[in-house]
Design a protein around this motif. Structure first.
Motif, PDB file in Angstrom:
ATOM      1  N   HIS A   1       6.211  -3.943  -0.667  1.00  0.00           N
ATOM      2  CA  HIS A   1       7.057  -5.105  -0.409  1.00  0.00           C
ATOM      3  C   HIS A   1       7.198  -5.336   1.092  1.00  0.00           C
ATOM      4  CE1 HIS A   1      10.188  -8.051  -0.890  1.00  0.00           C
ATOM      5  NE2 HIS A   1      11.109  -7.266  -0.344  1.00  0.00           N
ATOM      6  N   ALA A   2       7.405  -4.252   1.843  1.00  0.00           N
ATOM      7  CA  ALA A   2       7.609  -4.377   3.288  1.00  0.00           C
ATOM      8  C   ALA A   2       6.344  -4.833   4.007  1.00  0.00           C
ATOM      9  CB  ALA A   2       8.080  -3.043   3.856  1.00  0.00           C
ATOM     10  N   GLN A   3       5.176  -4.453   3.490  1.00  0.00           N
ATOM     11  CA  GLN A   3       3.920  -4.742   4.180  1.00  0.00           C
ATOM     12  C   GLN A   3       3.210  -5.993   3.676  1.00  0.00           C
ATOM     13  OE1 GLN A   3       1.810  -0.942   3.645  1.00  0.00           O
ATOM     14  NE2 GLN A   3       2.294  -0.431   5.772  1.00  0.00           N
ATOM     15  N   THR A   4       3.767  -6.651   2.672  1.00  0.00           N
ATOM     16  CA  THR A   4       3.104  -7.823   2.084  1.00  0.00           C
ATOM     17  C   THR A   4       3.904  -9.080   2.372  1.00  0.00           C
ATOM     18  OG1 THR A   4       2.273  -6.415   0.301  1.00  0.00           O
ATOM     19  CG2 THR A   4       2.125  -8.794  -0.022  1.00  0.00           C
ATOM     20  N   PRO A   5       3.301 -10.051   3.064  1.00  0.00           N
ATOM     21  CA  PRO A   5       4.013 -11.298   3.375  1.00  0.00           C
ATOM     22  C   PRO A   5       4.363 -12.065   2.101  1.00  0.00           C
ATOM     23  CG  PRO A   5       2.022 -11.067   4.712  1.00  0.00           C
ATOM     24  CD  PRO A   5       1.952 -10.022   3.651  1.00  0.00           C
ATOM     25  N   ALA A   6       5.194 -13.070   2.254  1.00  0.00           N
ATOM     26  CA  ALA A   6       5.547 -13.937   1.127  1.00  0.00           C
ATOM     27  C   ALA A   6       4.290 -14.556   0.526  1.00  0.00           C
ATOM     28  CB  ALA A   6       6.510 -15.030   1.593  1.00  0.00           C
ATOM     29  N   PHE A   7       4.273 -14.709  -0.775  1.00  0.00           N
ATOM     30  CA  PHE A   7       3.102 -15.302  -1.435  1.00  0.00           C
ATOM     31  C   PHE A   7       3.545 -16.291  -2.489  1.00  0.00           C
ATOM     32  CE2 PHE A   7       3.823 -11.072  -3.441  1.00  0.00           C
ATOM     33  CZ  PHE A   7       4.219 -11.491  -4.696  1.00  0.00           C
TER      34      PHE A   7
ATOM     35  N   ALA B   1       0.952   3.451  -3.892  1.00  0.00           N
ATOM     36  CA  ALA B   1       2.413   3.398  -4.002  1.00  0.00           C
ATOM     37  C   ALA B   1       2.989   4.747  -4.428  1.00  0.00           C
ATOM     38  CB  ALA B   1       2.819   2.312  -4.991  1.00  0.00           C
ATOM     39  N   ASP B   2       2.290   5.412  -5.327  1.00  0.00           N
ATOM     40  CA  ASP B   2       2.786   6.682  -5.860  1.00  0.00           C
ATOM     41  C   ASP B   2       2.344   7.882  -5.035  1.00  0.00           C
ATOM     42  OD1 ASP B   2       4.022   5.317  -7.886  1.00  0.00           O
ATOM     43  OD2 ASP B   2       2.459   5.675  -9.371  1.00  0.00           O
ATOM     44  N   GLY B   3       1.480   7.657  -4.033  1.00  0.00           N
ATOM     45  CA  GLY B   3       0.978   8.767  -3.238  1.00  0.00           C
ATOM     46  C   GLY B   3       0.163   9.739  -4.064  1.00  0.00           C
ATOM     47  N   ALA B   4      -0.523   9.204  -5.078  1.00  0.00           N
ATOM     48  CA  ALA B   4      -1.287  10.052  -5.996  1.00  0.00           C
ATOM     49  C   ALA B   4      -2.709  10.282  -5.480  1.00  0.00           C
ATOM     50  CB  ALA B   4      -1.339   9.405  -7.372  1.00  0.00           C
ATOM     51  N   GLU B   5      -3.308  11.355  -5.936  1.00  0.00           N
ATOM     52  CA  GLU B   5      -4.680  11.670  -5.536  1.00  0.00           C
ATOM     53  C   GLU B   5      -5.679  10.782  -6.270  1.00  0.00           C
ATOM     54  OE1 GLU B   5      -7.749  15.515  -5.494  1.00  0.00           O
ATOM     55  OE2 GLU B   5      -5.608  15.800  -5.871  1.00  0.00           O
TER      56      GLU B   5
ATOM     57  N   TRP C   1      -0.792  -6.667  -1.510  1.00  0.00           N
ATOM     58  CA  TRP C   1      -0.813  -5.468  -0.662  1.00  0.00           C
ATOM     59  C   TRP C   1      -2.235  -4.915  -0.562  1.00  0.00           C
ATOM     60  CZ3 TRP C   1       0.887   0.063  -2.260  1.00  0.00           C
ATOM     61  CH2 TRP C   1       1.101   0.847  -1.111  1.00  0.00           C
ATOM     62  N   TYR C   2      -2.908  -4.814  -1.682  1.00  0.00           N
ATOM     63  CA  TYR C   2      -4.274  -4.303  -1.713  1.00  0.00           C
ATOM     64  C   TYR C   2      -5.173  -5.146  -0.796  1.00  0.00           C
ATOM     65  CZ  TYR C   2      -8.878  -3.027  -3.561  1.00  0.00           C
ATOM     66  OH  TYR C   2     -10.187  -2.612  -3.693  1.00  0.00           O
ATOM     67  N   GLY C   3      -5.072  -6.472  -0.924  1.00  0.00           N
ATOM     68  CA  GLY C   3      -5.906  -7.354  -0.113  1.00  0.00           C
ATOM     69  C   GLY C   3      -5.618  -7.214   1.368  1.00  0.00           C
ATOM     70  N   ALA C   4      -4.329  -7.098   1.722  1.00  0.00           N
ATOM     71  CA  ALA C   4      -3.956  -6.965   3.128  1.00  0.00           C
ATOM     72  C   ALA C   4      -4.496  -5.674   3.726  1.00  0.00           C
ATOM     73  CB  ALA C   4      -2.437  -7.025   3.277  1.00  0.00           C
TER      74      ALA C   4
ATOM     75  N   ARG D   1      -8.344  -5.936   4.088  1.00  0.00           N
ATOM     76  CA  ARG D   1      -8.735  -6.823   5.188  1.00  0.00           C
ATOM     77  C   ARG D   1      -8.349  -6.256   6.554  1.00  0.00           C
ATOM     78  NH1 ARG D   1      -6.635 -10.539   1.443  1.00  0.00           N
ATOM     79  NH2 ARG D   1      -4.666 -10.630   2.610  1.00  0.00           N
ATOM     80  N   GLY D   2      -7.666  -5.125   6.545  1.00  0.00           N
ATOM     81  CA  GLY D   2      -7.252  -4.502   7.793  1.00  0.00           C
ATOM     82  C   GLY D   2      -6.047  -5.143   8.436  1.00  0.00           C
ATOM     83  N   GLU D   3      -5.297  -5.922   7.659  1.00  0.00           N
ATOM     84  CA  GLU D   3      -4.126  -6.609   8.210  1.00  0.00           C
ATOM     85  C   GLU D   3      -2.912  -5.694   8.312  1.00  0.00           C
ATOM     86  OE1 GLU D   3      -5.537 -10.859   6.215  1.00  0.00           O
ATOM     87  OE2 GLU D   3      -3.692  -9.884   5.562  1.00  0.00           O
ATOM     88  N   VAL D   4      -2.877  -4.683   7.462  1.00  0.00           N
ATOM     89  CA  VAL D   4      -1.803  -3.692   7.546  1.00  0.00           C
ATOM     90  C   VAL D   4      -2.429  -2.310   7.402  1.00  0.00           C
ATOM     91  CG1 VAL D   4      -0.057  -5.242   6.598  1.00  0.00           C
ATOM     92  CG2 VAL D   4      -1.301  -3.716   5.064  1.00  0.00           C
ATOM     93  N   ALA D   5      -1.789  -1.327   8.022  1.00  0.00           N
ATOM     94  CA  ALA D   5      -2.284   0.049   7.933  1.00  0.00           C
ATOM     95  C   ALA D   5      -1.644   0.740   6.728  1.00  0.00           C
ATOM     96  CB  ALA D   5      -1.957   0.804   9.199  1.00  0.00           C
ATOM     97  N   LEU D   6      -2.470   1.417   5.974  1.00  0.00           N
ATOM     98  CA  LEU D   6      -1.965   2.154   4.826  1.00  0.00           C
ATOM     99  C   LEU D   6      -1.518   3.529   5.302  1.00  0.00           C
ATOM    100  CD1 LEU D   6      -1.507   2.236   1.756  1.00  0.00           C
ATOM    101  CD2 LEU D   6      -3.808   3.182   1.540  1.00  0.00           C
TER     102      LEU D   6
END
Length: 218
Positions: free
Chosen positions: A28-34, A169-173, A202-205, A208-213
């Motif tokens: 939510h924090a890393q994904t702009p309004a859509f 999101a879950d930090g899973a392997e 979020w996945y797309g961002a 595309r390198g728009e946000v760091a995971l």
């Protein structure tokens, strides 16, 4: 047909989803309004989705333009059935997609599904009617109900991008398999469609390198 969320509704639903499941706070924090990814519904919408699958965006657009022109500018079950397979193929469709177009049209004409009144069915009933048509799998049915019919509580758990975003999101392997993803998504009712939009965004961002995971803190 359900009315899709307006922008303020989407924001409110996103906040509700995060309250229901704080593990989505990063997304939510890393994904702009859509906006809601709304597409044409009914028979035309489902046929269009089939045409779009497994080809590039540009190729799909070009093929669909030829399909529309070839059917006289109005894509209906009746006109599609009246057009033989070879003619449909001349528009750029594979024999498989042309056949599926006929199957979908025939299901409507024969009354096995009524695209004009699909909103009268529950999500489960509509999904069952759709997947009973040859060529319409569960993912296609679910994304059709979400994007073309505006249904608010759909989650296409077989989608690889959604599964990967859930893993982040879950930090899973490992990303969850389809069955586990359906179970995981139950926490987001009655806003599973918004959760899906959020995870896709979020996945797309990230891709595309728009946000760091960033790895979640323990």
């Amino acid at each position: 047909m359900q009315t899709p969320y307006w922008l303020d509704d989407i924001e409110a639903a996103r906040r509700t989803v995060v309250e229901l499941d704080p593990r989505l706070a990063r997304a939510h924090a890393q994904t702009p309004a859509f906006e809601w990814r709304r597409r044409v519904g009914g028979f035309e919408g489902l046929f269009h989705m089939i045409v779009d699958q497994q080809v590039s965006i540009a190729s799909a657009a070009a093929i669909w333009t030829r399909v529309e022109a070839g059917l006289g500018g109005e894509v209906t079950p009746e006109r599609t059935l009246a057009t033989d397979i070879e003619t449909l193929r001349s528009f750029g469709l594979s024999i498989q997609k042309a056949t599926y177009g006929h199957e979908i049209a025939r299901a409507h004409v024969e009354g096995r599904i009524d695209f004009d009144h699909l909103e009268s069915l529950s999500d489960e009933e509509a999904g069952a009617r759709l997947t009973a048509i040859k060529g319409v799998g569960r993912w296609t049915a679910e994304t059709f109900l979400m994007f073309c019919e505006g249904r608010r509580d759909i989650f296409p758990a077989g989608d690889i991008a959604l599964q990967e975003a859930m893993r982040w999101a879950d930090g899973a392997e490992l990303r969850p398999r389809e069955k586990a993803a359906y179970v995981r998504a139950e926490a987001w009712r009655p806003h599973r469609s918004i959760a899906a939009h959020l995870l896709w965004g979020w996945y797309g961002a990230v891709r595309r390198g728009e946000v760091a995971l960033e790895e979640p803190h323990p």
